[in-house]
Design an enzyme around this catalytic site. Structure first.
Site, PDB file in Angstrom:
ATOM      1  N   ASP A 199      16.477  68.665  28.311  1.00  0.00           N
ATOM      2  CA  ASP A 199      17.381  67.764  29.038  1.00  0.00           C
ATOM      3  C   ASP A 199      16.846  66.343  29.161  1.00  0.00           C
ATOM      4  O   ASP A 199      17.452  65.503  29.811  1.00  0.00           O
ATOM      5  CB  ASP A 199      17.699  68.316  30.437  1.00  0.00           C
ATOM      6  CG  ASP A 199      16.443  68.599  31.249  1.00  0.00           C
ATOM      7  OD1 ASP A 199      15.346  68.205  30.829  1.00  0.00           O
ATOM      8  OD2 ASP A 199      16.581  69.229  32.312  1.00  0.00           O
ATOM      9  N   TYR A 215       6.990  69.518  25.594  1.00  0.00           N
ATOM     10  CA  TYR A 215       7.753  68.365  25.125  1.00  0.00           C
ATOM     11  C   TYR A 215       7.245  68.097  23.722  1.00  0.00           C
ATOM     12  O   TYR A 215       6.063  67.757  23.550  1.00  0.00           O
ATOM     13  CB  TYR A 215       7.490  67.125  25.991  1.00  0.00           C
ATOM     14  CG  TYR A 215       8.138  67.123  27.346  1.00  0.00           C
ATOM     15  CD1 TYR A 215       9.525  67.256  27.484  1.00  0.00           C
ATOM     16  CD2 TYR A 215       7.374  66.952  28.497  1.00  0.00           C
ATOM     17  CE1 TYR A 215      10.116  67.230  28.739  1.00  0.00           C
ATOM     18  CE2 TYR A 215       7.966  66.927  29.760  1.00  0.00           C
ATOM     19  CZ  TYR A 215       9.333  67.069  29.866  1.00  0.00           C
ATOM     20  OH  TYR A 215       9.919  67.046  31.105  1.00  0.00           O
ATOM     21  N   HIS A 224      16.883  69.060  35.690  1.00  0.00           N
ATOM     22  CA  HIS A 224      15.573  68.436  35.824  1.00  0.00           C
ATOM     23  C   HIS A 224      15.361  67.891  37.243  1.00  0.00           C
ATOM     24  O   HIS A 224      14.757  66.843  37.434  1.00  0.00           O
ATOM     25  CB  HIS A 224      15.444  67.305  34.791  1.00  0.00           C
ATOM     26  CG  HIS A 224      14.068  67.130  34.219  1.00  0.00           C
ATOM     27  ND1 HIS A 224      13.748  67.482  32.942  1.00  0.00           N
ATOM     28  CD2 HIS A 224      12.923  66.637  34.755  1.00  0.00           C
ATOM     29  CE1 HIS A 224      12.472  67.202  32.700  1.00  0.00           C
ATOM     30  NE2 HIS A 224      11.947  66.698  33.789  1.00  0.00           N
TER      31      HIS A 224
END
Ligand code: FNR
Length: 371
Positions: free
Chosen positions: A164, A134, A260
């Site tokens: 996402d 991330y 996710h």
């Protein structure tokens, strides 16, 4: 219950639930809003009908395959999922050792509860790991992480960039679970994650400081400046985005069709729908990049259906964490054993004895075809 008495992935989840804290359960189990996507992810597989061929010698069955050119014993892999030590002290390192024993790939979360060095300690060079990222607003944190991963490139063979969740989903169960128990979480790839003012659910804390400004134009060239490891894009949900991703080969070598686990936006597409879209609108991408999927995988039949429709690898998220909760490393091994055994049995009952034989002729998708 002893691990051998757990017979399927639902049993593993129930046993794991009994053994972990309420807060950990709420974080792992939770999904966005009304859990529509989470439930749909699994249900969609039930509407795909198998077309077994009979009178075939299935004495032997080989599930080995390659992922990005690396040999693995099975197309099943463990998806990146944060905070494994909330389930068991074995943590991500325990998952790694279980994956080693089953010859399967593990993608480690940016928000792992152990360092990337600890997780791969003692791993053999053949074991396949990816590091999930991330990107942080403070880019130096992420650049430092690229540097560390580059130094371990004989272990971590690719960067998995999750797209996402530019912002966290609204996971009310997780928020409720954290109201009474607001201990701070710390994440390998996001030092300072737990410093979110006002606390919040585990997910909200982990996403604190995560960048929402990633884009097709700037982000991949920026990554290329800091690492020449291949990139896998995670969280694609339309054939249009998969087509775009394929234009970025060879830097991008694979995409993961995923919503996710229903944790980002609710009422999104299960990966199978996206896989079917690709088959219809841009089948040429199968020759340019690998397509992996995750979300709602609970049975060997789910795995085999995804493979028949063109997936090269199939990931499990919650099952790894609940396996860990059920029995540490041994619990993850039991989870992999169950899914792997079911997958082999499904292939044999289908009349297929190797992964390359699997194809759309073995499934009827009429009930899940769209428009
Ligand atoms: C996740 N997932 C996830 N994905 C990611 O790219 N980075 C992460 O840190 C996490 N963390 C995470 C934590 C927990 C508790 C869960 C359940 C999931 C998503 C994960 O990689 C995967 O896409 C889904 O879990 C797949 O769905 P199933 O197998 O859980 O149904």
């Amino acid at each position: 219950l002893p691990l051998h008495a757990l017979l399927n992935l639902d049993d593993i989840e129930k046993e794991g639930t009994k053994r972990i804290s309420k807060k950990a359960w709420a974080y792992y189990f939770s999904a966005a809003d009304d859990h529509i996507s989470k439930e749909h992810n699994n249900r969609v597989f039930k509407d795909i009908i198998m077309r077994p061929r009979v009178f075939v010698d299935v004495t032997k069955c080989d599930t080995s395959t390659t992922i990005l050119g690396y040999k693995v014993n099975s197309p099943i892999y463990v998806s990146p999922a944060a905070m494994a030590r909330l389930a068991h002290p074995d943590g991500e390192h325990g998952i790694a050792k279980a994956c080693a024993n089953y010859g399967v790939m593990q993608i480690v979360s940016n928000n792992a509860s152990m360092t990337p060095e600890q997780i791969v300690e003692g791993a053999s060079p053949e074991q396949l790991f990816g590091w999930q990222v991330y990107v942080q607003n403070d880019r130096t944190k992420t650049e430092d992480m690229f540097c560390r991963i580059n130094a371990m490139r004989d272990r971590y063979k690719f960067i998995c960039l999750t797209l996402d969740a530019p912002v966290p989903g609204k996971r009310e169960l997780d928020e409720r679970g954290s109201i009474d128990n607001n201990e701070v979480v710390e994440a390998a790839g996001n030092p300072g994650a737990g410093k979110r003012p006002g606390g919040g659910g585990v997910g909200q804390q982990l996403f604190f400081g995560t960048a929402a400004d990633l884009n097709w134009k700037e982000t991949l060239p920026w990554i290329a400046k800091h690492t020449d490891l291949p990139v896998v894009l995670k969280g694609l949900q339309t054939h249009e985005d998969v087509y775009l991703a394929a234009q970025h080969a060879p830097q991008v070598k694979a995409v993961i069709l995923s919503n996710h686990g229903g944790r980002a936006m609710d009422t999104t597409s299960p990966a199978i729908y996206t896989l079917l879209e690709i088959r219809k609108y841009c089948p040429e991408v199968f020759d340019k990049i690998e397509i992996w999927i995750d979300g709602g995988i609970k049975r060997g039949t789910d795995v085999v259906k995804a493979l028949c429709l063109g997936a090269k690898a199939v990931g499990v998220g919650r099952a790894g964490l609940f396996g860990l909760g059920a029995g540490g490393q041994a619990g993850v091994e039991r989870m992999l054993e169950i899914l792997q055994t079911e997958t082999t049995a499904t292939m044999r009952l289908l009349g297929a004895t190797s992964i390359p034989e699997l194809g759309p002729k073995y499934v009827n998708t009429r009930k899940v075809e769209r428009d």
